[in-house]
Design a protein around this motif. Structure first.
Motif, PDB file in Angstrom:
ATOM      1  N   LEU A   5      -6.980  64.629  18.031  1.00  0.00           N
ATOM      2  CA  LEU A   5      -5.639  63.580  18.524  1.00  0.00           C
ATOM      3  C   LEU A   5      -6.280  62.796  19.606  1.00  0.00           C
ATOM      4  N   THR A   6      -7.211  63.457  20.489  1.00  0.00           N
ATOM      5  CA  THR A   6      -7.912  62.816  21.673  1.00  0.00           C
ATOM      6  C   THR A   6      -8.946  61.670  21.085  1.00  0.00           C
ATOM      7  N   ALA A   7      -9.699  62.016  19.993  1.00  0.00           N
ATOM      8  CA  ALA A   7     -10.539  60.943  19.301  1.00  0.00           C
ATOM      9  C   ALA A   7      -9.691  59.761  18.804  1.00  0.00           C
ATOM     10  N   GLU A   8      -8.509  60.023  18.134  1.00  0.00           N
ATOM     11  CA  GLU A   8      -7.776  59.131  17.800  1.00  0.00           C
ATOM     12  C   GLU A   8      -7.025  58.093  18.719  1.00  0.00           C
ATOM     13  N   LEU A   9      -6.541  58.689  19.862  1.00  0.00           N
ATOM     14  CA  LEU A   9      -6.048  58.067  21.180  1.00  0.00           C
ATOM     15  C   LEU A   9      -7.086  57.216  21.474  1.00  0.00           C
ATOM     16  N   LEU A  10      -8.227  57.654  21.896  1.00  0.00           N
ATOM     17  CA  LEU A  10      -9.317  57.151  22.566  1.00  0.00           C
ATOM     18  C   LEU A  10      -9.832  55.975  21.682  1.00  0.00           C
ATOM     19  N   GLY A  11      -9.864  56.362  20.444  1.00  0.00           N
ATOM     20  CA  GLY A  11     -10.601  55.249  19.605  1.00  0.00           C
ATOM     21  C   GLY A  11      -9.502  54.161  19.472  1.00  0.00           C
ATOM     22  N   THR A  12      -8.453  54.279  19.496  1.00  0.00           N
ATOM     23  CA  THR A  12      -7.342  53.301  19.077  1.00  0.00           C
ATOM     24  C   THR A  12      -7.354  52.414  20.511  1.00  0.00           C
ATOM     25  N   PHE A  13      -7.204  53.277  21.639  1.00  0.00           N
ATOM     26  CA  PHE A  13      -7.435  52.556  22.988  1.00  0.00           C
ATOM     27  C   PHE A  13      -8.700  51.570  22.941  1.00  0.00           C
ATOM     28  N   ILE A  14      -9.757  51.995  22.527  1.00  0.00           N
ATOM     29  CA  ILE A  14     -10.960  51.085  22.725  1.00  0.00           C
ATOM     30  C   ILE A  14     -10.663  49.991  21.770  1.00  0.00           C
ATOM     31  N   LEU A  15     -10.267  50.269  20.705  1.00  0.00           N
ATOM     32  CA  LEU A  15     -10.034  49.236  19.493  1.00  0.00           C
ATOM     33  C   LEU A  15      -9.199  48.065  20.197  1.00  0.00           C
ATOM     34  N   VAL A  16      -7.987  48.571  20.719  1.00  0.00           N
ATOM     35  CA  VAL A  16      -7.254  47.375  21.171  1.00  0.00           C
ATOM     36  C   VAL A  16      -7.435  46.920  22.636  1.00  0.00           C
ATOM     37  N   PHE A  17      -8.343  47.646  23.329  1.00  0.00           N
ATOM     38  CA  PHE A  17      -8.755  47.318  24.835  1.00  0.00           C
ATOM     39  C   PHE A  17      -9.943  46.075  24.575  1.00  0.00           C
ATOM     40  N   ALA A  18     -10.750  46.324  23.633  1.00  0.00           N
ATOM     41  CA  ALA A  18     -11.771  45.410  23.279  1.00  0.00           C
ATOM     42  C   ALA A  18     -11.352  44.029  22.432  1.00  0.00           C
ATOM     43  N   GLY A  19     -10.685  44.302  21.474  1.00  0.00           N
ATOM     44  CA  GLY A  19     -10.064  43.000  20.532  1.00  0.00           C
ATOM     45  C   GLY A  19      -9.008  42.392  21.161  1.00  0.00           C
ATOM     46  N   THR A  20      -7.807  42.939  21.834  1.00  0.00           N
ATOM     47  CA  THR A  20      -7.003  42.074  22.373  1.00  0.00           C
ATOM     48  C   THR A  20      -7.351  41.363  23.796  1.00  0.00           C
ATOM     49  N   GLY A  21      -8.412  42.452  24.247  1.00  0.00           N
ATOM     50  CA  GLY A  21      -9.023  41.931  25.540  1.00  0.00           C
ATOM     51  C   GLY A  21      -9.729  40.589  25.363  1.00  0.00           C
ATOM     52  N   ALA A  22     -10.558  40.561  24.196  1.00  0.00           N
ATOM     53  CA  ALA A  22     -11.349  39.381  23.987  1.00  0.00           C
ATOM     54  C   ALA A  22     -10.235  38.050  23.755  1.00  0.00           C
ATOM     55  N   ILE A  23      -9.073  38.442  23.128  1.00  0.00           N
ATOM     56  CA  ILE A  23      -8.161  37.256  22.986  1.00  0.00           C
ATOM     57  C   ILE A  23      -7.666  36.738  24.248  1.00  0.00           C
TER      58      ILE A  23
END
Length: 222
Positions: A5-23
């Motif tokens: 669950l920590t991996a899923e939370l952290l991984g999704t955090f990184i995905l959204v942080f990087a992707g939407t952060g780029a937008i």
């Protein structure tokens, strides 16, 4: 289970942080461009799969989790905890971006509502695109990471390239979500929930349809 669950939370955090952060940063500085945003999503997925696949399976996507469950590849008791972790990670990422970048804009509309996925045309058009995009993504996931004859060492690259490619050509039309959590995070934090259902329903339907096609057509060759 807490590691998964920590991996899923952290991984999704990184995905959204990087992707939407780029937008958001592109809206602020006009320095990345559409191709750069698409590549950011693709590259971060590659990195995350190779980093966390051995821990949690590297879903980072409620539609993928539901599709794996529907295929019998995932324990039903873990579905809700996985989705909760993914959505939590996405919301936390959007909150962090809001906090870090708030001095650069006065209204969330100036930064695409924190990188939210919003239809540029009709709702039906975006629904159709998201269903097909997620169908394609899930077929690639199944064929590269689930099929018994797949060269699974290259699954992360295949999946990441698919995300980048689909983001590149469909992003201007739908935002190319392919992931309910990726859409839920910015929508909740920005308060723009108007079309959120499209990115939840269409992506889940697309992923589960792909899992059915994979089971009936391709998995029999294992």
């Amino acid at each position: 289970m807490y590691k998964k669950l920590t991996a899923e939370l952290l991984g999704t955090f990184i995905l959204v942080f990087a992707g939407t952060g780029a937008i958001m940063i592109n809206d602020i500085a006009q320095a990345i461009g559409h191709v750069g945003i698409a590549l950011t999503f693709g590259f971060v997925i590659v990195a995350l799969i190779y980093s966390f696949a051995h821990v949690s399976g590297a879903h980072f996507n409620p539609a993928v989790t539901l599709a794996f469950w529907s295929m019998g590849e995932f324990n039903k008791r873990n579905v809700i905890p996985y989705i909760a972790a993914q959505v939590t990670g996405a919301v936390l990422a959007s909150l962090c971006l809001l906090f870090l970048l708030s001095e650069n804009f006065s209204n969330v509309s100036e930064v695409s509502y924190l990188g939210a996925t919003i239809p540029s045309g009709s709702v039906s058009q975006s629904f159709g695109f998201e269903l097909i995009l997620t169908f394609i993504l899930m077929i690639v996931i199944c064929s590269s990471a689930v099929h018994g004859k797949a060269t699974k060492d290259f699954a992360g690259l295949a999946i990441g390239l698919t995300v980048g490619l689909e983001s590149m050509f469909a992003g201007p039309i739908t935002g190319a979500s392919m992931n309910p959590a990726r859409s839920i995070g910015p929508a909740i934090v920005s308060g723009n929930l108007e079309h959120l259902w499209v990115y939840i329903v269409a992506t889940c339907l697309g992923a589960m349809l792909a899992s059915m096609v994979f089971l009936r057509v391709f998995k029999s060759d294992n």
